[in-house]
Enzyme design. Structure first.
Site, PDB file in Angstrom:
ATOM      1  N   GLU A 133      -0.061  -1.533 -10.440  1.00 37.01           N
ATOM      2  CA  GLU A 133      -1.198  -0.933  -9.730  1.00 37.01           C
ATOM      3  C   GLU A 133      -2.073  -0.185 -10.725  1.00 37.01           C
ATOM      4  OE1 GLU A 133      -0.060   1.574  -6.384  1.00 37.01           O
ATOM      5  OE2 GLU A 133      -1.841   2.815  -6.706  1.00 37.01           O
ATOM      6  N   LYS A 164       1.577   2.847   2.256  1.00 34.07           N
ATOM      7  CA  LYS A 164       1.966   3.728   1.160  1.00 34.07           C
ATOM      8  C   LYS A 164       2.260   5.098   1.776  1.00 34.07           C
ATOM      9  CE  LYS A 164      -0.027   5.922  -2.963  1.00 34.07           C
ATOM     10  NZ  LYS A 164      -0.834   5.683  -4.165  1.00 34.07           N
ATOM     11  N   THR A 190      -5.927   3.677  -5.623  1.00 35.57           N
ATOM     12  CA  THR A 190      -6.972   4.680  -5.369  1.00 35.57           C
ATOM     13  C   THR A 190      -8.222   4.033  -4.767  1.00 35.57           C
ATOM     14  OG1 THR A 190      -6.240   5.518  -7.538  1.00 35.57           O
ATOM     15  CG2 THR A 190      -7.738   6.900  -6.308  1.00 35.57           C
ATOM     16  N   ARG A 239      -9.074   5.530 -10.818  1.00 36.88           N
ATOM     17  CA  ARG A 239      -9.423   6.899 -11.219  1.00 36.88           C
ATOM     18  C   ARG A 239     -10.311   6.935 -12.451  1.00 36.88           C
ATOM     19  NH1 ARG A 239      -3.982  10.490 -11.133  1.00 36.88           N
ATOM     20  NH2 ARG A 239      -2.913   9.449  -9.415  1.00 36.88           N
TER      21      ARG A 239
HETATM   22  O1  LIG Z   1      -4.134   7.310  -7.564  1.00 43.63           O
HETATM   23  C1  LIG Z   1      -3.750   7.066  -6.420  1.00 43.63           C
HETATM   24  O2  LIG Z   1      -4.172   6.176  -5.725  1.00 43.63           O
HETATM   25  C2  LIG Z   1      -2.759   7.885  -5.778  1.00 43.63           C
HETATM   26  O3  LIG Z   1      -2.676   7.838  -4.599  1.00 43.63           O
HETATM   27  C3  LIG Z   1      -1.874   8.722  -6.503  1.00 43.63           C
HETATM   28  C4  LIG Z   1      -0.818   7.975  -7.286  1.00 43.63           C
HETATM   29  O4  LIG Z   1      -0.245   6.944  -6.570  1.00 43.63           O
HETATM   30  C5  LIG Z   1       0.186   8.941  -7.654  1.00 43.63           C
HETATM   31  O5  LIG Z   1      -0.424  10.062  -8.214  1.00 43.63           O
HETATM   32  C6  LIG Z   1       1.178   8.421  -8.638  1.00 43.63           C
HETATM   33  O6  LIG Z   1       2.166   9.346  -8.564  1.00 43.63           O
HETATM   34  P1  LIG Z   1       2.925   9.948  -9.809  1.00 43.63           P
HETATM   35  O7  LIG Z   1       4.059   9.030 -10.068  1.00 43.63           O
HETATM   36  O8  LIG Z   1       3.354  11.282  -9.317  1.00 43.63           O
HETATM   37  O9  LIG Z   1       1.951  10.028 -10.959  1.00 43.63           O
END
Ligand SMILES: O=C(O)C(=O)C[C@H](O)[C@H](O)COP(=O)(O)O
Length: 220
Positions: free
Chosen positions: A47, A135, A75, A51
């Site tokens: 994925e 999700k 995202t 961002r």
């Molecule tokens: O960017 C996005 O679409 C999100 O919804 C957030 C990410 O899925 C999480 O931030 C990943 O989580 P971590 O493993 O804690 O880094």
């Protein structure tokens, strides 16, 4: 709109792989070596989050140059992003939350998608709209495994990819739940390893993550 790629889209995001790496890239040139390392480590579903401005180019590069990867977009929060990501070659779509407009666009995209939820009412609203795969975000902060276990009683038809705050130590606990198809996370793609181009380290972390299903449970 359908994927421009010759390879078919997966039927379900949740059944692609037990662990989906969540990738944030600032340099699109990192996308291909990173994807190759993840695939070599046993994590083919990747994925790429929107961002960063590098994301569409990164998705396009992986889609065209790493045939063993199944690259998706994360995202995704607007209908315009849905179209742009599918045009770039995304074979699945993930959002941290959902709206009616986003859901309509995702349904029309021709690729599987995971709208994000963090409450029971959001889950029920998606079930009402015929969507069973979601999700669960932000997984740890929104209640973690205890929350998902509680949902499995009244809403067993809903299946989740918990993401957010999950690491190597906690992923297996999620994967052992009957309503978890896969988990997402960034722990196998540390920012410093990406910055250093340390693909060997990422491959090693991916290999450890890919082995979690057997260690954590087999139920789906
Ligand atoms: O960017 C996005 O679409 C999100 O919804 C957030 C990410 O899925 C999480 O931030 C990943 O989580 P971590 O493993 O804690 O880094």
């Amino acid at each position: 709109m359908t994927s421009p790629l010759p390879c078919p889209s997966p039927a379900s995001v949740l059944d692609l792989a037990p662990v989906v790496p969540v990738v944030v890239l600032s340099d699109p040139a990192d996308a291909v070596p990173l994807a190759r390392a993840l695939v070599a480590g046993g994590l083919p579903a990747i994925e790429v989050t929107l961002r960063t401005p590098a994301a569409p180019e990164a998705i396009r590069a992986v889609a065209t140059e790493v045939p063993d990867a199944v690259v998706g977009a994360g995202t995704v929060i607007t209908p315009e992003q849905v179209d742009a990501c599918v045009a770039a070659g995304a074979r699945f779509l993930v959002s941290p939350g959902w709206t009616e407009a986003l859901l309509t666009a995702m349904r029309g995209s021709g690729v599987p998608f995971l709208p994000g939820v963090s409450t029971t009412s959001e889950v029920v609203a998606l079930l009402e709209r015929g969507v069973r795969e979601m999700k669960f975000f932000p997984a740890q902060a929104a209640g973690g495994t205890a929350y998902l276990r509680s949902l499995a009683g009244p809403l067993p038809q809903a299946r989740f990819c918990p993401t957010g705050g999950i690491g190597a130590a906690t992923a297996a606990e999620y994967l052992a739940l009957p309503n978890v198809g896969c988990v997402g996370g960034s722990w196998m793609v540390p920012a410093d390893a990406v910055a250093a181009g340390d693909w060997a380290r990422i491959e090693e972390l991916a290999r450890a993550a890919a082995g979690l299903r057997g260690a954590g449970g087999t139920s789906r």
